[in-house]
Design a protein around this motif. Structure first.
Motif, short mmCIF file in Angstrom:
data_model
loop_
_atom_site.label_atom_id
_atom_site.label_comp_id
_atom_site.label_asym_id
_atom_site.label_seq_id
_atom_site.Cartn_x
_atom_site.Cartn_y
_atom_site.Cartn_z
N LEU A 64 0.85 -1.20 0.00
CA LEU A 64 0.00 0.00 0.00
C LEU A 64 0.88 1.25 0.00
O LEU A 64 0.62 2.23 -0.71
CB LEU A 64 -0.88 -0.04 1.25
N CYS A 65 1.96 1.18 0.80
CA CYS A 65 2.88 2.32 0.88
C CYS A 65 3.61 2.52 -0.45
O CYS A 65 3.87 3.65 -0.87
CB CYS A 65 3.91 2.08 2.01
N VAL A 66 3.95 1.39 -1.13
CA VAL A 66 4.62 1.52 -2.44
C VAL A 66 3.72 2.27 -3.41
O VAL A 66 4.18 3.12 -4.17
CB VAL A 66 4.99 0.12 -2.98
N ARG A 67 2.41 1.95 -3.36
CA ARG A 67 1.46 2.67 -4.23
C ARG A 67 1.51 4.18 -3.95
O ARG A 67 1.51 5.00 -4.86
CB ARG A 67 0.03 2.17 -4.01
N GLU A 68 1.52 4.52 -2.63
CA GLU A 68 1.56 5.95 -2.26
C GLU A 68 2.87 6.58 -2.72
O GLU A 68 2.91 7.72 -3.13
CB GLU A 68 1.39 6.10 -0.74
N LEU A 69 3.95 5.81 -2.63
CA LEU A 69 5.26 6.31 -3.08
C LEU A 69 5.19 6.67 -4.57
O LEU A 69 5.71 7.70 -5.01
CB LEU A 69 6.32 5.23 -2.84
N LEU A 70 4.51 5.81 -5.37
CA LEU A 70 4.40 6.06 -6.80
C LEU A 70 3.52 7.28 -7.07
O LEU A 70 3.74 8.01 -8.04
CB LEU A 70 3.81 4.84 -7.51
N ASN A 71 2.54 7.50 -6.20
CA ASN A 71 1.67 8.66 -6.39
C ASN A 71 2.37 9.96 -5.99
O ASN A 71 2.00 11.04 -6.45
CB ASN A 71 0.40 8.53 -5.53
#
Length: 1852
Positions: free
Chosen positions: A425-432
């Motif tokens: 989930l955090c990786v997704r936020e990192l990409l955003n």
């Protein structure tokens, strides 16, 4: 303490209020308009919220306490414009400058002396001080209040804090002084002196926060002290930092850190609603976020967004102090993190503070290095997870620090699933967080994966990344692979393995096309420009592309591919999607090789071609797996095939051609052509309905392909100036190009196909070849012989010219180089080149090309694809060109091959096929050839089925609900055009086609053929064969749209047609349905019909023959009269000025004027036609129109109309002589009189000499001649050529009965010598009738009688002379022929009377004829007989009759047949025209052969069935049966199928043949040896099946004849068959059980008649069968799971008979004793009893339909049988009653239910002692019917039961 005064200056927002005492006690009124309630609410809310408070109320409390809006929605304070606004922070800053020091990092104690006052007087004190303007006192009093609060933290004074809140609401500025701020901030710190374990009451801290927020709400710059107290509380107890009531204040402080905080839904501490302290205790465990919860989290984020008011309060407050705040925060955090303490002891609160300060990149760096450790510490997991989220969300600069953070994040290793899910989930936020993070993340993950310290979560991260950015991620991934391949080391093998691993781990969820396009992007970075191994890089990228394409084969694709190979259509969408994906990647790869690769490096030609072939999967298989043996051996070929069997996109094909044309690229034209050809054919082979395999839009493709073939001479050779070299093509490429374009055209008919058809004759020729499946040159569509010859000649000329041009060209080339002289033998180019003129005439293709085209058509069905195209419609074009000029067998094959898809073919094609089939049928003849093989028959059946299907389709187009105008017109136009064909066969076929297409329609609509429409009932009955035209065509739904075209076609057809009956039908139709609304149409109709009448006299004389009256000709006459009467009426009504004709026709138009004043203009032929019609006399059917026309043209006692030529205005001759002669010959007096008026003498003499003039008209003519004699004898005499002849003519006319002409006769005879026979003439004249009668009698009596000595051969030669002399008319032929016929007839009569012949003149005559036929003159004799057929036909018929009457005279029969055959040999010569004799002999031969030639038994049976089915000739049937019997008796084996024998026997039974029994006897004696081959040929089987067939046919016959049972049965044959059955199988049912069971017990429920023979057979069964057979029968009838239903009556009768079989009772006492107990014979078990009950119910139900009483009586009669079989067994009876009860419940009040009730009641009445308790079902029933008997004592309760009333137990 000495602070500047300016600090105490009030903010210019505080308006002084009048002072007032607050009311005593706890109650303080806040505001004027009902604000007391709010104050009360605030008071109650400020108590600590109890633990169990619901979340909504907590939220309300938070809202109430958070800042001024929470303190009672006061309006914003208006600022005064007089003084400039001065913020609190401004004042603090000034104070700091004054003291010349920086803000201290520690928090100081308050510097104001507090003035303590009572809580109740606080407001008064403040107001008083304000009134005095004493700011210091205000500050002191407020600090005193704060001090009191500090003293009583645990339980602060209610009045005090409410007063402070009130002040904050009305005078927020008084709090904004340094002293008060310091005092309030001291409240926010933890008081170390108060040491209690409890967390204390947070009320004081919350109050302080909200007071500060009220004071500083509108300030943009806040003091640093807030940050310090915030950090202190964050690291400490977090009393107010986490309080929801302080949220606004805290959020404003947090703007100092620029941190993007994760939404609450993502934070893992669920303690938002808690009021204070370290929130670790009791917090709920965080459920890991699954993918499904993403959407829910979005929802929560939406929920927790701030209200507009809160958003207005939240703004950056530390922009000016940002650097110092950051420095302070970082120092604090470093200090905390660098303390020497175990990592386990790190406080959770520190992690929470880090989470809040992640806006600083240094904080992110500090945090990320320790995160992995914290995450793995169970005590810190949740705050660490929040910190991870915050780090990822704030990583938004893509600076070197952030890239280091990402690198560290990627290295974090986590195992627990909960943590891993959160991490993703955090990786997704990192990409955003930043758009460049995507590429960096992918790069780090891949490099980590290839490093030694591999993170096991890499693939999961990649999976997440690919899911998150499905479009961009594959591109970045491809860039990483590009980077790998640029390195010095060869990373290809590793890259392949890595790519496979990625695809496998990410479950194929990658956009392969985007990835491949990424691999092919051109990179401009320095490392790419300076790359060392550029060639290797391109080759490796190509390899990766191939691997990527194969990796697209998922399990589903593989499964779908295997299913497709097996012919199953499973998961097709997946397979198609994969194929389209490969096609798109190949298109991109060819683009890359064309545009990008040349800019990277100049590859070696071999490598370039290798790359091109590799991406298109046309390279050797080992090149795809040589690096790492993937795909594995088991899948290799399948994978390569899946990737190669794909569509080809237009762009791919065009680019390959362009690459081939380009001189800079290493692919030569020949290779390009070869490759394009291979790809096109490969794609075409994949064709399916749901995929476009070869879509091409650009017509330029044709030019591109043809340009590849062009021959370019060497550039270094100089040609002579002025010489223009010819356009030449390399032959091999040229003849490869056309088939390639043919395939493309077949798949793209609407653009490429159309262009080819219109502009490229060579390609058009190939298209026609594949469509017609005929590969000859010139193509078969050129039907005209001249055109074909011209085409062949032109080809010869072109090839000669081409040869000369090539030799000349090569000569110039040689002159410029080798100086050699070029001849045809030494030429090198002659065999290799051909002229390039693609739009010129079509050239003859080489044989191998035609073979190739043929095989292409077979494998790819190109012809079918082209034929299927409707826009443009190539097929229709060919059909219309060929029209009816020749048959089109290819069309039949085409329709045959179009599997069920007839609607894709044009209707013209279907019509042509229908005609083709009809023609085939008529030529092949009706009778089936015996020699046909099974395959031929199957083909024939298939063809017939196709024809039915086709007919159905055409009828649907005409008569169906979707019939439209265009198709109706097309179908009918196709046939109608052929009606006027010059070939008879074509016309007949067209009529047959029309009748097929139209006639069915009439019957389909439910109208009977016997009742045609009223309007044309008479005509259609007469012209029975033309119902399609007269009845069915006008019934078409869209008849109006085809009326005009039909009429036009028939108007043309009447001039071509030669069959009078057909013309009759056309004329009748035109009279009824021709459209005559417009004048032009009416003119055309009249003129066409007139031309028929005037110009086709033969047809007219045939139609209206005077010899025989015919109703048909009468109908035609009526039709013609109606056409012309309507026309003349219309023409006479038209105005004079109207133009009713075109000027081009004016020379034949006449202007008519009647004496009555009417005028008309019409064609002269129309006038003549009407007069000719009048000469025919009035029709019998209706003569109204006749007399109308007669009155118009020949009015009584009025002159005829006058006529004038329209073009010259001269008077025209209305009635020419030939027409007058026709009028004189007619029977209509008015016409004769009109014709005889004003005749010249020579006209009179001419008419007298004409034949066919009736006696009455001749009398009038003679009278007119008498008048002419008296009027002008000289002129008359001058015009007579031969007076003798003329006088004789007048005498003959007198003999005929004409009167008058005596004067004329005397004029003629006056100058002639007296004649010898004049007296005789006078004598004969006196009584003509008498003399005629006498002569007839004399001729009859003078017929010669032939005797036995007469020379019959001589007489025969007299009758049929071999060399007839035309001058010598033999007068005695007629009597001689009569004599011969009479002699033969008398002999035949004697034979028929039973007398044997005496003279045998017939036999003698036959022998004489046979001798003559065997002589050398046989040919001449037969020809003489053929000419004199009126003599030969009766004689031959008499010989044939004799042969039929004397079948036993075999010598005569064989001789007669021999003579027949010999004569037919001469007559069937093609030179001999057809005639009556030939037809007659043919018929005799056919009949004779069907009678007398039976080569084997099977042939005999075939003849017999044919005779029975079609001819029904009793003699023929009898003779055939006798022949079969004779053949069988002679020992011939019976090799016949049972079905054939059965059919023949059935027919014999129906025709009541007397030979039936004899045939059966012979058959059954012969079948012993055949039963082994055909079990159904057992005698018993044959007899049983015959009886069974009769039984089945009985109801049908009964309906047809409505006659008695006897008539419906087999009659006498039934008894015969019964006897046979009894004799053959005494047990009746043992030989063929299945058949015989049907015979005895089968049941047709539809009330069929019981066969008359059944009772007899049943009796035989019971009396003659063994016990075993009877047991089997009973078991069969009572078996529950029997397949067929038996006749219940027959079954029950049989069971009853079984009990009463006399054999059982033999030896018993004859007298019945009084006390006899009933003996049970048939003991049945419960299931069998239920079966019997079913039979009883079935029988009752059939009777129930008649009357209820009948069924009741029936049940009663069957009850003893049931009870007898139950043997009184209580259990069995109980099961029966249960079954009946169930049935009653199931069927209710239906007939079955009623019958069940009856039976149950009857049983109850019969067995009261057995059925103790009466079944409940009966209590509600209607009771027993009247007829029931009861053996129970009739007690009242029983009476009630019998009446259907309930009986209650005694105690109820």
């Amino acid at each position: 303490m000495n602070r500047p005064k300016a600090a105490a200056v009030r903010r210019p927002g505080a308006v002084p209020k009048p002072s007032a005492h607050p009311p005593p006690g706890d109650f303080i009124a806040l505001g004027s308009k009902g604000q007391g309630g709010e104050g009360k609410a605030a008071g109650s809310l400020l108590k600590p919220a109890p633990a169990g408070l619901p979340s909504e109320r907590k939220r309300d409390a938070a809202a109430a306490l958070a800042g001024p809006p929470g303190l009672g929605g006061l309006a914003k304070r208006p600022k005064l414009a007089s003084t400039p606004p001065l913020s609190a922070l401004g004042r603090l800053a000034e104070a700091a400058v004054a003291e010349k020091r920086a803000i201290s990092p520690s928090i100081k104690e308050p510097s104001v002396i507090p003035i303590e006052v009572g809580p109740t007087v606080l407001l008064e004190e403040i107001e008083a001080a304000e009134a005095e303007g004493n700011d210091d006192r205000i500050e002191g009093v407020l600090c005193g209040a704060v001090k009191q609060l500090k003293m009583n933290r645990a339980k602060p004074d209610t009045t005090l804090y409410l007063s402070l809140m009130y002040l904050a609401k009305i005078k927020p500025n008084i709090f904004a002084t340094e002293g008060v701020i310091e005092a309030l901030c001291s409240l926010l710190r933890r008081d170390a002196s108060i040491n209690f374990k409890a967390k204390g009451n947070s009320l004081v801290s919350v109050l302080a926060c909200n007071l500060l927020m009220a004071a500083y709400e509108e300030d943009e710059n806040w003091p640093e002290i807030f940050v310090k107290v915030y950090i202190e509380d964050s690291l400490g107890e977090r009393i107010w930092v986490d309080s929801p009531h302080c949220k606004t204040f805290v959020d404003n402080i947090q703007t100092a850190f620029n941190t993007k905080m994760p939404p609450k839904s993502m934070l893992l501490h669920g303690e938002v609603g808690r009021s204070s302290g370290d929130l670790s205790a009791g917090s709920s465990p965080h459920p890991s976020m699954t993918e499904e919860e993403d959407s829910q989290s979005e929802l929560l984020i939406a929920e927790e967004k701030m209200s507009p008011e809160q958003e207005g309060q939240l703004m950056p407050r530390y922009d000016d102090l940002a650097e110092s705040v950051e420095e302070y925060v970082l120092d604090m955090l470093r200090d905390q993190l660098n303390r020497r303490q175990p990592m386990d002891n790190v406080s959770r609160n520190l992690l929470r503070l880090l989470t809040a300060t992640c806006g600083y990149k240094e904080v992110r760096q500090m945090a990320v290095q320790r995160l992995e450790m914290w995450l793995q510490n169970p005590k810190l997991t949740k705050p660490a997870q929040d910190l991870l989220m915050s780090v990822c969300m704030n990583c938004n600069t893509h600076s070197s620090e952030d890239m280091e953070v990402i690198s560290n994040l990627i290295k974090i290793r986590l195992k627990p699933k909960v943590l891993l899910n959160h991490y993703m989930l955090c990786v997704r936020e990192l990409l955003n967080a930043h758009r460049d993070n995507l590429g960096t993340t992918i790069k780090f993950v891949i490099f980590n994966e290839l490093s030694n310290a591999r993170n096991p979560n890499n693939m999961q991260i990649l999976y997440t990344v690919l899911q998150h950015s499905s479009e961009q991620a594959p591109k970045y991934l491809a860039m990483v692979f590009q980077d790998l391949l640029t390195t010095k080391d060869d990373y290809l093998r590793a890259s392949r393995a890595l790519l496979r691993e990625i695809i496998k781990q990410t479950k194929h969820e990658i956009n392969f096309q985007a990835f491949c396009l990424g691999l092919m992007q051109e990179r401009k970075e320095a490392q790419y420009a300076e790359m060392e191994f550029k060639e290797r890089f391109v080759i490796h990228i190509t390899d990766l592309l191939a691997v990527s394409m194969m990796l697209g084969i998922t399990a589903q694709v593989k499964e779908a591919g295997i299913a497709w190979d097996k012919g199953e259509k499973k998961n097709l969408e997946v397979l198609r999607s994969f194929q389209n994906q490969i096609a798109a990647i190949q298109r991109d790869a060819v683009w890359w090789l064309h545009t990008v690769v040349p800019s990277i490096s100049k590859l070696a030609p071999k490598d370039y071609v290798h790359c091109l072939h590799k991406v298109l999967f046309t390279e050797q298989p080992e090149t795809y797996y040589k690096w790492d043996n993937w795909p594995p051996e088991s899948d290799r070929n399948f994978f390569l095939r899946l990737c190669s069997e794909v569509p080809i996109l237009e762009d791919t094909l065009m680019r390959i051609l362009v690459i081939g044309l380009s001189r800079d690229l290493p692919l030569g034209p020949a290779d390009a052509m070869e490759l394009a050809d291979h790809l096109v054919k490969r794609a075409a082979a994949v064709q399916a309905d749901d995929v476009e395999v070869l879509r091409v839009e650009r017509i330029q493709l044709i030019d591109a392909v043809l340009n590849l073939c062009t021959y370019h001479h060497p550039e270094n050779i100089q040609l002579p100036p002025g010489y223009q070299p010819p356009n030449l093509a390399i032959s091999t490429l040229y003849w490869k190009a056309w088939p390639l374009l043919l395939v493309v055209a077949a798949f793209n008919p609407e653009n490429i196909g159309l262009a080819a058809w219109e502009e490229y004759p060579s390609l058009k020729m190939l298209m026609e070849m594949v469509m017609t499946n005929n590969y000859s040159y010139p193509q078969c569509t050129l039907t005209d012989e001249e055109t074909r010859t011209e085409m062949i000649n032109r080809e010869l000329q072109i090839s000669q010219r081409e040869k000369q041009e090539i030799l000349a060209f090569e000569g110039h080339l040689a002159a410029a180089s080798t100086k050699q002289t070029i001849t045809e033998s030494s030429s090198l180019l002659l065999s290799q080149l051909t002229s390039l003129d693609p739009q010129g005439p079509p050239r003859r293709p080489p044989p191998h090309v035609l073979e190739q085209v043929k095989s292409l058509n077979q494998s790819l069905r190109l012809g079918h694809l082209l034929c299927r195209s409707r826009h443009p419609d190539f097929l229709l074009n060919i059909i219309q060109r060929q029209a009816s000029s020749q048959s089109m067998p290819w069309l039949a094959d085409l329709v045959q091959s179009s599997e069920g898809s007839l609607d894709v073919l044009p209707v013209q094609c279907l019509c042509e096929f229908l005609l083709h089939d009809a023609a085939d049928e008529s030529t092949s003849g009706e009778e089936e050839e015996e020699g046909e093989s099974k395959e031929q028959r199957a083909k024939k059946r298939q063809r017939q089925q196709k024809q039915r299907q086709l007919l159905g389709r055409l009828q649907d187009l005409l008569l169906g609900p979707k019939a439209d105008e265009q198709t109706t017109c097309e179908v009918l136009d196709y046939f109608l055009r052929r009606l006027s064909s010059s070939q008879v066969a074509s016309r007949v076929l067209a009529m047959k086609g029309l009748s097929l297409v139209l006639s069915e329609g009439g019957l389909r609509d439910g109208e009977e053929k016997d009742h045609p429409m009223e309007e044309d009932s008479g005509d259609s009955e007469l012209l029975q064969g033309y119902q399609w035209l007269l009845r069915d065509l006008p019934r078409l739904p869209l008849f109006d749209s085809v009326r005009a075209t039909t009429a036009l076609a028939l108007q043309q057809a009447i001039h071509m047609e030669t069959d009078p009956q057909t013309i009759s039908a056309y004329l009748v139709y035109l009279s009824q349905h021709a459209p005559v609304e417009e004048q032009g149409q009416h003119n055309d109709l009249a003129l066409d019909v007139a031309r028929l009448i005037v110009e086709r006299s033969t047809i007219m004389s045939h139609l209206f023959s005077k010899l025989s009256y015919c109703a048909e000709s009468d109908a035609v006459l009526v039709a013609l009269l109606s056409i012309f009467s309507r026309y003349i009426k219309r023409m006479r009504q038209s105005k004079e000025g109207e133009e009713v004709y075109s000027w081009s026709e004016s020379q034949d138009q006449v202007f008519l004027r009647w004496t009555s004043g009417e005028t008309a203009t019409m064609h002269i032929l129309v006038v003549h036609a009407m007069v000719i019609l009048l000469t025919l006399g009035p029709p019998q059917a209706g003569d109204g129109d006749f007399y109308t026309l007669l009155d118009i043209w020949f009015p009584e006692k009025k002159p005829l109309p006058t006529a004038f030529l329209v073009d010259t205005s001269e008077e025209a001759l209305l009635l020419p002589d030939w027409l007058k002669l026709r009028m004189i010959r007619s029977e209509v007096p008015r016409l004769v009189d009109a014709a005889l008026q004003d005749l010249e003498p020579q006209q009179l003499l001419l008419f007298v000499q004409s034949f066919g003039i009736p006696v009455s008209s001749m009398s009038k003519l003679l009278q007119y001649l008498d008048q002419a004699v008296s009027h002008d004898p000289q002129t008359l005499e001058q015009n007579i050529m031969d007076k003798n002849y003329m006088a004789h003519l007048v005498e003959v006319q007198h003999e005929r009965g004409a009167t008058g002409g005596q004067t004329f006769h005397s004029l003629l005879t006056a100058s002639l010598p007296a004649r010898r026979d004049s007296a005789e003439t006078a004598r004969s004249k006196s009584s003509p009738e008498n003399s005629q009668g006498q002569s007839r009698i004399r001729t009859l009596s003078q017929v010669r009688v032939l005797g036995p000595e007469d020379d019959l051969a001589g007489i025969f030669l007299q009758l049929f002379p071999l060399n007839p002399d035309p001058r010598w008319q033999n007068s005695n032929l007629r009597p001689l022929a009569l004599a011969l016929q009479q002699a033969l007839g008398q002999e035949l009569a004697r034979i028929r009377q039973g007398n044997t012949p005496v003279t045998g003149i017939t036999a003698r005559l036959l022998q004489a004829v046979a001798a003559l036929i065997n002589s050398p003159h046989s040919g001449a004799l037969v020809m003489a007989m053929h000419r004199n057929h009126f003599i030969s036909c009766p004689l031959m018929r008499q010989l044939y009759q004799y042969q039929r009457c004397m079948p036993q005279d075999t010598a005569f029969s064989s001789l007669f047949f021999k003579v027949l055959m010999q004569m037919l040999q001469w007559l069937e010569n093609p030179a001999v025209e057809d005639g009556p004799l030939r037809a007659q002999l043919k018929a005799f031969a056919v009949q004779y052969s069907s009678r007398h030639r039976i080569s084997d038994v099977r042939g005999g049976f075939l003849h017999l069935t044919e005779a029975l089915t079609f001819r029904r000739d009793p003699d023929l049937i009898s003779s055939t049966v006798r022949a079969i019997i004779a053949t069988l008796k002679s020992g011939e084996k019976c090799n016949v199928e049972p079905e054939l024998i059965s059919k023949a026997l059935q027919g014999l039974i129906e025709t009541h043949s007397p030979y039936l029994e004899e045939l059966l006897t012979v058959l059954f004696s012969a079948t012993v040896e055949t039963t082994a081959r055909f079990p159904a040929m057992k005698p018993v089987a044959v007899v049983s099946s015959l009886l069974l067939q009769d039984k089945e046919e009985t109801p049908v016959k009964k309906e047809l004849d409505s006659c008695s049972t006897e008539a419906a049965s087999l009659g006498p044959s039934s008894g015969l068959l019964n006897d046979w059955l009894e004799m053959l199988d005494p047990e009746v049912i043992s030989s063929c059980p299945d058949l015989q069971q049907k015979l005895l017990f089968s049941w047709n429920k539809a009330g069929s008649q019981v066969p008359s023979f059944r009772p007899y057979l049943l009796a035989l069964l019971t009396h003659q069968s063994s016990w075993t057979t009877l047991h089997q029968c009973i078991r069969l009838l009572l078996c529950r799971n029997r397949e067929q239903r038996f006749d219940p009556t027959a079954s029950l009768d049989f069971l009853w008979a079984c009990i009463h079989i006399p054999r059982i009772w033999q030896g018993r006492d004859q007298r019945t004793p009084q006390k006899r107990r009933e003996e049970f014979v048939l003991h049945l078990k419960a299931p069998e009893l239920i079966s019997m009950v079913e039979l009883i119910l079935a029988e009752a139900e059939t009777r129930y339909q008649n009357t209820e009483e009948a069924s009741c009586t029936l049940i009663q009669s069957r009850l003893p049988l049931l009870l007898s079989c139950s043997h009184g067994d209580l259990e069995s009876i109980k099961k029966v009653t249960e079954y009946l009860t169930r049935c009653i419940q199931q069927w209710g009040s239906s007939s079955v239910g009623k019958c069940c009730q009856d039976l149950l009641l009857q049983m109850y009445l019969q067995l009261p002692e057995q059925l103790v308790s009466m079944p409940e079902v009966l209590l509600s029933s209607e009771g027993a019917r009247d007829s029931s008997t009861c053996k129970t004592p009739v007690t009242p309760s029983r009476q009630k039961a019998a009446c259907g009333m309930p009986t209650w137990p005694a105690g109820s």
